[in-house]
Design a protein around this motif. Structure first.
Motif, PDB file in Angstrom:
ATOM      1  N   ASN A 117      23.422  40.614  32.461  1.00 40.00           N
ATOM      2  CA  ASN A 117      24.092  40.863  33.728  1.00 40.00           C
ATOM      3  C   ASN A 117      25.589  40.973  33.469  1.00 40.00           C
ATOM      4  OD1 ASN A 117      22.118  40.473  36.194  1.00 40.00           O
ATOM      5  ND2 ASN A 117      21.549  38.942  34.669  1.00 40.00           N
ATOM      6  N   PHE A 118      26.165  42.111  33.861  1.00 39.78           N
ATOM      7  CA  PHE A 118      27.598  42.323  33.700  1.00 39.78           C
ATOM      8  C   PHE A 118      28.251  42.407  35.075  1.00 39.78           C
ATOM      9  CE2 PHE A 118      25.908  43.921  29.694  1.00 39.78           C
ATOM     10  CZ  PHE A 118      26.775  43.351  28.774  1.00 39.78           C
ATOM     11  N   LEU A 119      29.377  41.716  35.215  1.00 38.62           N
ATOM     12  CA  LEU A 119      30.140  41.724  36.455  1.00 38.62           C
ATOM     13  C   LEU A 119      31.477  42.402  36.201  1.00 38.62           C
ATOM     14  CD1 LEU A 119      29.955  40.535  39.402  1.00 38.62           C
ATOM     15  CD2 LEU A 119      31.391  38.671  38.560  1.00 38.62           C
ATOM     16  N   LEU A 120      31.793  43.426  37.003  1.00 37.39           N
ATOM     17  CA  LEU A 120      33.077  44.116  36.913  1.00 37.39           C
ATOM     18  C   LEU A 120      33.999  43.511  37.958  1.00 37.39           C
ATOM     19  CD1 LEU A 120      31.809  47.809  36.614  1.00 37.39           C
ATOM     20  CD2 LEU A 120      32.045  46.073  34.820  1.00 37.39           C
ATOM     21  N   ASP A 121      34.979  42.751  37.505  1.00 42.20           N
ATOM     22  CA  ASP A 121      35.830  41.961  38.389  1.00 42.20           C
ATOM     23  C   ASP A 121      37.195  42.636  38.524  1.00 42.20           C
ATOM     24  OD1 ASP A 121      36.977  40.011  39.898  1.00 42.20           O
ATOM     25  OD2 ASP A 121      36.711  38.386  38.460  1.00 42.20           O
ATOM     26  N   PHE A 122      37.417  43.310  39.673  1.00 46.00           N
ATOM     27  CA  PHE A 122      38.703  43.952  39.952  1.00 46.00           C
ATOM     28  C   PHE A 122      39.749  42.893  40.288  1.00 46.00           C
ATOM     29  CE2 PHE A 122      36.359  47.842  40.391  1.00 46.00           C
ATOM     30  CZ  PHE A 122      37.282  48.865  40.288  1.00 46.00           C
TER      31      PHE A 122
END
Length: 235
Positions: A117-122
């Motif tokens: 699971n990858f989270l793209l955190d802006f």
């Protein structure tokens, strides 16, 4: 593999970004060959400020990708992007995103038969750039952290303040780098991508509130787990 998108909020009413697709590539080269579309969502406009306090949106859900090196993740954006500040809507320019997409280096090895699971955190505060001069244009210069649940954990909680409604910055120092998130409208915060270890969490209220920062020591984080510090009271 699952890819989600979330946000570390900034000083705006809305930050609306149109996402058309998410792609992955096994290498880190800058060429256009080798990209694979893995998006499982309907292209639409997302307000990044809705994705705070632990909320996120799934862009790719349980997609099979080849094992081996994962070099990059790429977000392909549309042109329906805006910023709302003090009730006024402004166009949000994305100079290169429509042509080549937002390319995010990952450089990690995917092992067979494991779900990642990858989270793209802006980070909105650092990602929105106001052009100098009288133009008042807003440009998107994205600052995005890629977080994997297999190699990091989460610190989350909520803050109540007296007076109520004061925005608070929750931050931890990770090997000399400060990782932070603001509380949302409900006072909740979530800091993603914290490697296993023991940390001190600092809660810093808006400077105009007159409230003093508070530190919480000895917070233990485990990879793949969320550490909840509960409700913290600032008064």
């Amino acid at each position: 593999m699952t890819v989600r998108m979330t946000d570390a909020p900034g000083d705006y009413d809305e930050v609306n970004v149109e996402v058309l697709d998410v792609l992955v590539k096994g290498t880190s080269d800058t060429g256009e060959n080798g990209w694979i579309s893995i998006g499982t969502f309907t292209p639409q406009v997302y307000n990044l400020l809705d994705l705070t306090g632990g909320f996120n949106v799934v862009l790719a859900n349980n997609v099979l990708v080849p094992s081996g090196n994962l070099g990059q993740i790429r977000l392909l954006l549309g042109d329906n992007n805006t910023v709302v500040k003090d009730g006024v809507t402004y166009p949000l320019n994305t100079p290169s995103a429509q042509q080549s997409g937002l390319k995010i280096k990952v450089n990690t090895i995917l092992l067979p038969d494991i779900t990642y699971n990858f989270l793209l955190d802006f980070d909105v505060n650092q990602s929105i750039v106001v052009e100098a001069g009288s133009s008042g244009n807003y440009n998107l210069n994205p600052v995005i952290r890629v977080v994997s649940n297999s190699t990091s954990g989460i610190i989350k909680g909520s803050v109540t303040t007296t007076p109520p409604g004061v925005q608070v910055l929750a931050a931890v120092d990770v090997n000399g780098t400060v990782v932070s998130a603001f509380t949302n409208a409900e006072g909740k915060f979530q800091i993603n991508g914290i490697p296993a270890g023991t940390y001190t969490l600092t809660l810093t209220p808006d400077s105009t509130s007159g409230l003093l920062p508070v530190s919480i020591e000895n917070i233990v984080v485990e990879n793949g787990q969320a550490t909840n510090v509960g409700v913290q009271v600032l008064e």
